[in-house]
Motif scaffolding. Structure first.
Motif, PDB file in Angstrom:
ATOM      1  N   TRP A 106       4.923 -15.810  35.067  1.00 39.43           N
ATOM      2  CA  TRP A 106       3.709 -15.169  34.591  1.00 39.43           C
ATOM      3  C   TRP A 106       3.582 -13.773  35.189  1.00 39.43           C
ATOM      4  N   ALA A 134       0.985 -13.550  28.948  1.00 37.60           N
ATOM      5  CA  ALA A 134       1.126 -14.273  30.214  1.00 37.60           C
ATOM      6  C   ALA A 134       2.542 -14.156  30.742  1.00 37.60           C
ATOM      7  N   CYS A 135       3.535 -14.440  29.881  1.00 37.59           N
ATOM      8  CA  CYS A 135       4.925 -14.445  30.331  1.00 37.59           C
ATOM      9  C   CYS A 135       5.720 -13.242  29.832  1.00 37.59           C
ATOM     10  N   CYS A 185       2.272 -21.292  26.886  1.00 43.42           N
ATOM     11  CA  CYS A 185       1.624 -20.718  28.070  1.00 43.42           C
ATOM     12  C   CYS A 185       0.143 -21.068  28.114  1.00 43.42           C
ATOM     13  N   THR A 189      -1.336 -22.784  31.360  1.00 38.22           N
ATOM     14  CA  THR A 189      -2.275 -22.021  32.187  1.00 38.22           C
ATOM     15  C   THR A 189      -3.645 -22.676  32.244  1.00 38.22           C
TER      16      THR A 189
END
Length: 221
Positions: A106, A134-135, A185, A189
């Motif tokens: 991340w 996020a990634c 994600c 998350t």
């Protein structure tokens, strides 16, 4: 909720010198109601059953809210009643939390917001081929908009039992940020966030209940 023996009640509830007699009496009545009077052995070990450990953990959290000195006492001199139970419960939560990020990459800005902002809201969006924020992976097409918000606080310090945050602290910096995430994600998350901020939200729930009890006792006096 289980109550430890009187001989072990070091620092569970103390009253501030600035409290008047009425406030102190209400605090003591609330203390007696929420902590109960069931005795329990003071010595625990790693074989402590999870359900009993969680019962003592609840008492530990309530005591931290009822007494400004409670956490200071535990930090100065760890005991054999609260600490083993709290360690068992928190280790389980933190271990499960950390397993979610061992293989993740991340982005730092997203991870910082995820770890310091306690509110997580998610909305589905039309799927697009924008990179997941996020990634950053191009193959993770965006499908959700996640809003992270709330007062900024140090969750790691809370998990390490160094401090209990000032709940409803009006001086705390409030932030709200949005991120576009892919489906994978988003699921990861949200679970990570719920575990990471579990203790914070549990404390808030107990504080709300204590405030309700304070108001009830004030009305009957």
């Amino acid at each position: 909720i289980l109550q430890m023996p009187p001989s072990e009640q070091r620092g569970v509830v103390t009253s501030s010198s600035s409290e008047d007699d009425g406030a102190r009496a209400r605090r003591n009545m609330v203390r007696d109601q929420v902590l109960g009077d069931v005795s329990m052995p003071a010595v625990f070990h790693t074989a402590l059953p999870m359900n009993r450990a969680f019962t003592v953990y609840v008492q530990y959290l309530l005591s931290s809210l009822l007494s400004v000195e409670f956490m200071h006492d535990l930090n100065r001199q760890p005991d054999d009643y609260f600490i083993p139970a709290a360690t068992k419960i928190e280790r389980q939560i933190v271990t499960k939390r950390d397993e979610l990020v061992t293989s993740q990459a991340w982005r730092s800005g997203f991870k910082e917001a995820l770890q310091t902002l306690p509110e997580y809201d998610v909305q589905e969006t039309p799927e697009s081929w924008i990179d997941c924020e996020a990634c950053g992976r191009a193959q993770h097409s965006v499908s959700h908009c996640v809003t992270l918000s709330g007062p900024v606080y140090d969750a790691e310090a809370l998990w390490c039992r160094r401090t209990i945050p000032e709940l409803r602290d009006t001086a705390a910096q409030y932030k709200s940020v949005k991120f576009l995430l892919g489906r994978f994600c988003q699921r990861r998350t949200e679970l990570y966030h719920s575990l990471h901020h579990f203790k914070y939200h549990l404390l808030h729930a107990y504080q709300d209940e204590l405030n309700r009890l304070y108001r009830s006792w004030a009305l009957v006096r």
